[in-house]
Design a protein around this motif. Structure first.
Motif, PDB file in Angstrom:
ATOM      1  N   MET A 190       7.361   1.815 -12.647  1.00  0.00           N
ATOM      2  CA  MET A 190       7.018   3.459 -11.851  1.00  0.00           C
ATOM      3  C   MET A 190       5.586   3.643 -12.582  1.00  0.00           C
ATOM      4  SD  MET A 190      10.801   5.789 -12.237  1.00  0.00           S
ATOM      5  CE  MET A 190       9.978   7.137 -11.810  1.00  0.00           C
ATOM      6  N   THR A 191       5.231   4.626 -11.428  1.00  0.00           N
ATOM      7  CA  THR A 191       3.250   4.659 -12.258  1.00  0.00           C
ATOM      8  C   THR A 191       3.362   5.846 -12.918  1.00  0.00           C
ATOM      9  OG1 THR A 191       2.822   4.257 -10.099  1.00  0.00           O
ATOM     10  CG2 THR A 191       1.511   5.545 -11.467  1.00  0.00           C
ATOM     11  N   PRO A 192       3.074   6.320 -14.297  1.00  0.00           N
ATOM     12  CA  PRO A 192       2.927   6.993 -15.680  1.00  0.00           C
ATOM     13  C   PRO A 192       2.405   8.376 -14.241  1.00  0.00           C
ATOM     14  CG  PRO A 192       1.867   5.364 -16.201  1.00  0.00           C
ATOM     15  CD  PRO A 192       2.056   5.024 -14.405  1.00  0.00           C
ATOM     16  N   GLY A 193       4.281   9.465 -14.322  1.00  0.00           N
ATOM     17  CA  GLY A 193       3.987  11.173 -13.691  1.00  0.00           C
ATOM     18  C   GLY A 193       4.486  10.665 -12.125  1.00  0.00           C
ATOM     19  N   ASP A 194       5.217   9.128 -11.511  1.00  0.00           N
ATOM     20  CA  ASP A 194       6.134   9.510 -10.529  1.00  0.00           C
ATOM     21  C   ASP A 194       7.521   9.718 -11.157  1.00  0.00           C
ATOM     22  OD1 ASP A 194       6.614   8.902  -8.654  1.00  0.00           O
ATOM     23  OD2 ASP A 194       6.253   6.980  -7.740  1.00  0.00           O
ATOM     24  N   GLN A 195       8.320  10.244  -9.928  1.00  0.00           N
ATOM     25  CA  GLN A 195       9.387  10.456 -10.667  1.00  0.00           C
ATOM     26  C   GLN A 195      10.722  10.458 -10.226  1.00  0.00           C
ATOM     27  OE1 GLN A 195      10.602  12.720 -13.334  1.00  0.00           O
ATOM     28  NE2 GLN A 195       8.695  12.336 -13.392  1.00  0.00           N
ATOM     29  N   HIS A 196       9.857   9.104  -8.891  1.00  0.00           N
ATOM     30  CA  HIS A 196      11.016   8.666  -7.849  1.00  0.00           C
ATOM     31  C   HIS A 196      10.949   7.369  -8.417  1.00  0.00           C
ATOM     32  CE1 HIS A 196       7.916  11.542  -5.606  1.00  0.00           C
ATOM     33  NE2 HIS A 196       9.626  11.963  -5.192  1.00  0.00           N
ATOM     34  N   PHE A 197      12.572   6.866  -8.371  1.00  0.00           N
ATOM     35  CA  PHE A 197      13.102   6.347  -8.687  1.00  0.00           C
ATOM     36  C   PHE A 197      13.705   5.433  -8.045  1.00  0.00           C
ATOM     37  CE2 PHE A 197      13.849   9.262 -12.396  1.00  0.00           C
ATOM     38  CZ  PHE A 197      13.735   8.038 -13.608  1.00  0.00           C
ATOM     39  N   PHE A 198      14.317   5.357  -6.947  1.00  0.00           N
ATOM     40  CA  PHE A 198      15.016   4.587  -5.469  1.00  0.00           C
ATOM     41  C   PHE A 198      13.954   3.516  -5.427  1.00  0.00           C
ATOM     42  CE2 PHE A 198      16.128   3.754  -1.384  1.00  0.00           C
ATOM     43  CZ  PHE A 198      17.573   3.368  -1.868  1.00  0.00           C
ATOM     44  N   GLY A 199      12.566   3.715  -5.071  1.00  0.00           N
ATOM     45  CA  GLY A 199      11.795   2.240  -4.481  1.00  0.00           C
ATOM     46  C   GLY A 199      12.335   1.532  -5.480  1.00  0.00           C
ATOM     47  N   VAL A 200      11.711   1.399  -7.225  1.00  0.00           N
ATOM     48  CA  VAL A 200      11.866   0.919  -8.270  1.00  0.00           C
ATOM     49  C   VAL A 200      12.593   0.254  -8.550  1.00  0.00           C
ATOM     50  CG1 VAL A 200      12.214   2.084  -9.290  1.00  0.00           C
ATOM     51  CG2 VAL A 200      10.945  -0.327  -9.587  1.00  0.00           C
ATOM     52  N   THR A 201      14.428   0.482  -8.030  1.00  0.00           N
ATOM     53  CA  THR A 201      15.827   0.471  -8.290  1.00  0.00           C
ATOM     54  C   THR A 201      15.843  -0.401  -7.163  1.00  0.00           C
ATOM     55  OG1 THR A 201      16.367   2.729  -9.064  1.00  0.00           O
ATOM     56  CG2 THR A 201      18.081   1.438  -8.582  1.00  0.00           C
ATOM     57  N   MET A 202      15.791   0.000  -5.779  1.00  0.00           N
ATOM     58  CA  MET A 202      15.713  -0.664  -5.135  1.00  0.00           C
ATOM     59  C   MET A 202      15.172  -2.636  -5.102  1.00  0.00           C
ATOM     60  SD  MET A 202      18.582  -1.017  -2.627  1.00  0.00           S
ATOM     61  CE  MET A 202      18.775   0.444  -3.110  1.00  0.00           C
ATOM     62  N   VAL A 203      13.811  -2.659  -5.303  1.00  0.00           N
ATOM     63  CA  VAL A 203      13.335  -3.663  -5.546  1.00  0.00           C
ATOM     64  C   VAL A 203      13.966  -4.506  -6.321  1.00  0.00           C
ATOM     65  CG1 VAL A 203      11.233  -4.249  -5.740  1.00  0.00           C
ATOM     66  CG2 VAL A 203      11.217  -2.388  -4.521  1.00  0.00           C
ATOM     67  N   GLU A 204      14.557  -3.440  -8.153  1.00  0.00           N
ATOM     68  CA  GLU A 204      14.632  -3.922  -8.345  1.00  0.00           C
ATOM     69  C   GLU A 204      15.987  -4.786  -8.129  1.00  0.00           C
ATOM     70  OE1 GLU A 204      16.624  -3.466 -13.252  1.00  0.00           O
ATOM     71  OE2 GLU A 204      16.452  -2.010 -11.790  1.00  0.00           O
TER      72      GLU A 204
END
Length: 318
Positions: A190-204
């Motif tokens: 996640m880009t430093p400072g970002d708080q949106h976990f859903f997108g990176v979790t789904m791609v993972e």
């Protein structure tokens, strides 16, 4: 829609396109290697399917109703008139039916049919780069849309995307060196400072299911993300950004990755609502590509992997 940066596009004259199509080698695959690819690109716990007969019937119907008539039309309507090459290429360019047709095929279990499907288009003048942008990537995006609308389940989409990966690897000949499997590694962050976990979790989730080795950082600084790529070999780094406020931080992080990565040809893909709304923004922040959903991100990762391996040459298998 996916956006590939200019440095990954190959734009040439129409004559160059036809020369490349005529001289390009077909993928060095046979039925035995196709079966091996089933386990190469799909996590073992994902690979299961008990409706083979029904899907084979659907495939046969698709070829009968759609593929063969289209080829007959092209043969009778295009070839005798000998129109300009530009007209031929435009007539052969994949349309919505081709995209949904390939999706139907790869949701079945006959990869050989999918290889033949792509080969037919390639032999008629379309480069692999064009097929990626106009057929393979839109097919992955279509699978993601089907999943969003509950038209297929996670297993369906994962199997389909994994087979699209296999098609891409087969035609780019990056499937023929088993040693390369250990290098199919992605750093998701996640880009430093970002708080949106859903997108990176789904791609993972989709990357893991499609046979990738994934390391995920959700709270690392730009320096820590860059240090991770310096300490370990990654084919691809994927970064998400939830808003325009993250642009400066993302740009800085990407620059540091490129400076420090032990893989000098690391591919960088970005995702998030801002890139879905404006795909051209990916190039502005220094990334190679962006994708609108998780299934497409898996295919983009394979494309970037193939590009990195091609740039490194024989040393990549070492």
């Amino acid at each position: 829609m996916v956006s590939l940066s200019p440095r990954l596009r190959r734009v040439g004259s129409t004559g160059d396109l036809m020369v490349r199509a005529a001289s390009a080698a077909l993928p060095l695959i046979d039925r035995g290697s196709l079966r091996q690819l089933e386990t190469h690109f799909i996590a073992p716990e994902i690979y299961r399917r008990d409706d083979l007969a029904r899907r084979q019937g659907q495939l046969a119907q698709l070829i009968s109703d759609r593929v063969i008539p289209q080829l007959l039309r092209l043969h009778s309507d295009v070839v005798p008139d000998a129109p300009p090459v530009e007209v031929v290429v435009k007539a052969l360019a994949p349309d919505r039916d081709d995209i949904t047709g390939l999706a139907d095929i790869i949701l079945g279990s006959d990869l050989e049919a999918a290889v033949s499907y792509v080969t037919l288009l390639r032999e008629r003048g379309l480069s692999m780069d064009a097929l990626f942008v106009e057929l393979l990537e839109p097919t992955a995006r279509h699978l993601g849309e089907m999943w969003d609308h509950d038209l297929c389940d996670f297993i369906d989409v994962t199997l389909g995307v994994a087979r699209l990966q296999k098609l891409l690897a087969a035609f780019n000949n990056s499937h023929i060196a088993p040693q390369l499997d250990s290098r199919r590694a992605v750093l998701m962050a996640m880009t430093p400072g970002d708080q949106h976990f859903f997108g990176v979790t789904m791609v993972e989730r989709f990357l893991l299911a499609s046979g990738w080795k994934v390391r995920t950082e959700t709270s690392a600084s730009a320096a820590e993300i860059a240090d991770a790529t310096q300490g370990s070999w990654f084919a691809v780094a994927g970064l998400t950004a939830g808003s325009e406020q993250m642009i400066d931080s993302l740009t800085t992080t990407i620059a540091r990755i490129r400076q420090q990565s032990c893989n000098p040809h690391i591919g960088i893909m970005v995702g998030g609502p801002i890139f879905t709304a404006n795909p051209a923004l990916a190039a502005e922040v220094g990334a190679d590509a962006t994708a609108p959903n998780a299934p497409t991100a898996v295919l983009i990762a394979q494309k970037l992997f193939d590009t990195a391996i091609a740039r490194q040459g024989p040393r990549a298998a070492g």
